[in-house]
Design an enzyme around this catalytic site. Structure first.
Site, mmCIF file in Angstrom:
data_model
loop_
_atom_site.group_PDB
_atom_site.id
_atom_site.type_symbol
_atom_site.label_atom_id
_atom_site.label_comp_id
_atom_site.label_asym_id
_atom_site.label_seq_id
_atom_site.Cartn_x
_atom_site.Cartn_y
_atom_site.Cartn_z
ATOM 1 N N PHE A 101 0.921 -1.202 -0.122
ATOM 2 C CA PHE A 101 0.125 -0.128 0.043
ATOM 3 C C PHE A 101 0.786 1.195 -0.079
ATOM 4 O O PHE A 101 1.691 1.437 1.004
ATOM 5 C CB PHE A 101 -0.879 0.000 1.163
ATOM 6 C CG PHE A 101 -1.983 1.295 1.011
ATOM 7 C CD1 PHE A 101 -3.129 1.245 0.429
ATOM 8 C CD2 PHE A 101 -1.468 2.511 1.598
ATOM 9 C CE1 PHE A 101 -3.800 2.547 0.313
ATOM 10 C CE2 PHE A 101 -2.224 3.516 1.684
ATOM 11 C CZ PHE A 101 -3.551 3.435 0.807
ATOM 12 N N ASP B 182 9.030 3.095 2.205
ATOM 13 C CA ASP B 182 8.007 3.843 2.250
ATOM 14 C C ASP B 182 7.820 3.638 3.883
ATOM 15 O O ASP B 182 7.187 2.851 4.514
ATOM 16 C CB ASP B 182 6.959 3.385 1.608
ATOM 17 C CG ASP B 182 5.382 4.017 1.781
ATOM 18 O OD1 ASP B 182 5.445 5.050 2.817
ATOM 19 O OD2 ASP B 182 4.669 4.073 1.023
ATOM 20 N N LYS C 231 2.021 11.364 7.169
ATOM 21 C CA LYS C 231 1.288 11.189 8.365
ATOM 22 C C LYS C 231 1.869 12.043 9.378
ATOM 23 O O LYS C 231 1.587 13.195 9.404
ATOM 24 C CB LYS C 231 1.116 9.895 8.281
ATOM 25 C CG LYS C 231 0.287 8.989 7.356
ATOM 26 C CD LYS C 231 -0.273 7.728 7.588
ATOM 27 C CE LYS C 231 -1.256 7.183 6.467
ATOM 28 N NZ LYS C 231 -0.881 6.201 5.952
#
Ligand SMILES: *Cc1c(COP(=O)(O)O)cnc(C)c1O
Length: 404
Positions: free
Chosen positions: A142, A227, A256
């Site tokens: 993802f 990531d 985030k």
């Protein structure tokens, strides 16, 4: 639920694209690990906005930095310098040991930007023939929702009817270093991977995987792009998840928690080579690196370190996982996690994880299911031992009860 709450939910459904299926709670306030709904019910937030609110809801120091900066200057575009960007660069580079920084906004934008940068590096530094660059990614990845990214997803829901997609990606199994070795060609510019697959259900690779990956990338002059948008900034009990593996990525992606949940702020971090290939006019973003984002991110990084949140994530994560493992229930298949990135995987016969999340909501805990049978648990990193124990008690009763 009161009539006004039902109204709000119905109005969302009437006007909004139906691309989410939220748990039936309408939140209106947050502080630390707690959130409150419009009726004043309090919940322990065990999702933390997919780890964006790691510093806790409405952290007062981040809030103060945001308000102060919002009074002075919010956006200049990169057509001019602003007095926050240099300080943001300096502080994020010092924190992470990176040489170059590219500021963006969302996580997906950071991923897209890294793809562009490693391709350019491939053509201009590695000498890959133009148009032939290959990037290796993992099954069940993802990395976000933009077109470039969903093109190399293996989740049918994510991809179906959004094509055609860009070529240049090869997919290998996660956790399998031999598969990486086999997939590398002279045209491979990068291996893009999550240190722990978050959305796939908190999947932790076998020990030693990443040191082999690091060796293979180095030996073949392939950029290792980690990531860390979800795993980074303390979530796993270390600043970066790569530190558990004793390796260093060539390119690291953050997002985030980089803003503590106040504002979309992301960044591509790299050695000098990769981001060094970008020249004026070749990449950009109106909001990327804006003074408000920089001031917020600076405060978010500062409190993470000053308030010992990374150490606390390690300590409370251990307590939480141990407590989860002590729960005896035949609904449970596996408890796993690192730091405060935890998951309860249920036996398929136990029913959908969503049911358990709804049962937890009734007990004052907000958690989110992922992939049918997994409950993800990722509270803010400021959680205390008492709050962990409080959550464990409620999890234990919920997991041992019949929720169907
Ligand atoms: C959330 C996430 C992204 C995408 O971030 P957005 O801000 O939603 O675009 C990318 N990679 C990982 C690992 C994530 O968890």
């Amino acid at each position: 639920m009161s009539a006004s709450v039902i109204d709000l939910i119905a109005t969302e459904a009437r006007f909004g694209a139906h691309n989410y299926e939220p748990i039936g709670v309408v939140l209106s306030r947050g502080e630390g690990v707690w959130v409150w709904d419009t009726e004043g019910n309090r919940y322990l937030d065990c999702l933390s906005a997919y780890s964006a609110v790691s510093q806790g809801h409405c952290h007062p120091k981040i809030l103060a930095a945001m308000v102060e900066q919002a009074h002075r200057l919010t956006l200049t575009s990169r057509a001019f310098h602003n007095d926050q960007l240099a300080l943001f660069y300096e502080e994020i580079a010092a924190l992470t040991g990176s040489h170059k920084v590219l500021p963006m906004n969302s996580g997906a934008e950071a991923v897209e930007s890294a793809i562009k940068a490693v391709r350019k590096w491939g053509y201009e530094v590695k000498g890959v023939p133009d148009g032939a660059a290959e990037i290796i990614v993992c099954a069940n990845n993802f990395h976000g929702r933009t077109l470039g990214i969903v093109g190399f997803s293996t989740d049918p829901e994510t991809r179906t009817h959004f094509g055609p997609f860009a070529p240049g990606f090869r997919i290998i199994p996660f956790g399998d270093a031999a598969a990486l070795q086999d997939a590398i060609t002279p045209n491979t510019v990068a291996f893009l991977v999550e240190p722990i697959q978050g959305e796939a259900g908190v999947i932790i690779p076998p020990a030693g995987y990443f040191s082999e990956v690091r060796q293979l990338c180095t030996a073949n002059n392939v950029m290792l792009v980690l990531d860390e948008i979800q795993t980074g900034l303390g979530r796993t009990g270390k600043l970066l998840a790569e530190q558990h593996e004793g390796i260093e990525a060539d390119v690291t992606l953050l997002g985030k928690a980089l803003s503590g949940g106040f504002y979309p702020v992301s960044a591509v971090l790299s050695n000098n080579d990769v981001l060094g290939t970008l020249r004026p006019g070749q990449h950009g973003s109106t909001f990327g690196g804006n003074p408000l984002a920089c001031a917020v991110a600076r405060a978010a990084m500062r409190v993470l370190v000053e308030e010992g949140m990374i150490e606390n994530a390690a300590r409370q994560g251990e307590r939480f996982l141990e407590g989860l493992k002590n729960i005896r229930a035949n609904t449970i298949r596996e408890m796993r996690g690192r730091g405060l990135m935890l998951a309860v995987e249920l036996h398929p016969e136990a029913g959908r994880a969503r049911r358990y999340c709804e049962a937890l909501q009734a007990k004052g805990i907000l958690a989110k299911d992922t992939h049918e049978h997994t409950i993800r648990i990722a509270p803010p990193l400021v959680i205390t031992s008492d709050q962990v124990d409080w959550a464990l008690e409620r999890l234990a009763t919920t997991l041992t009860q019949d929720v169907s």
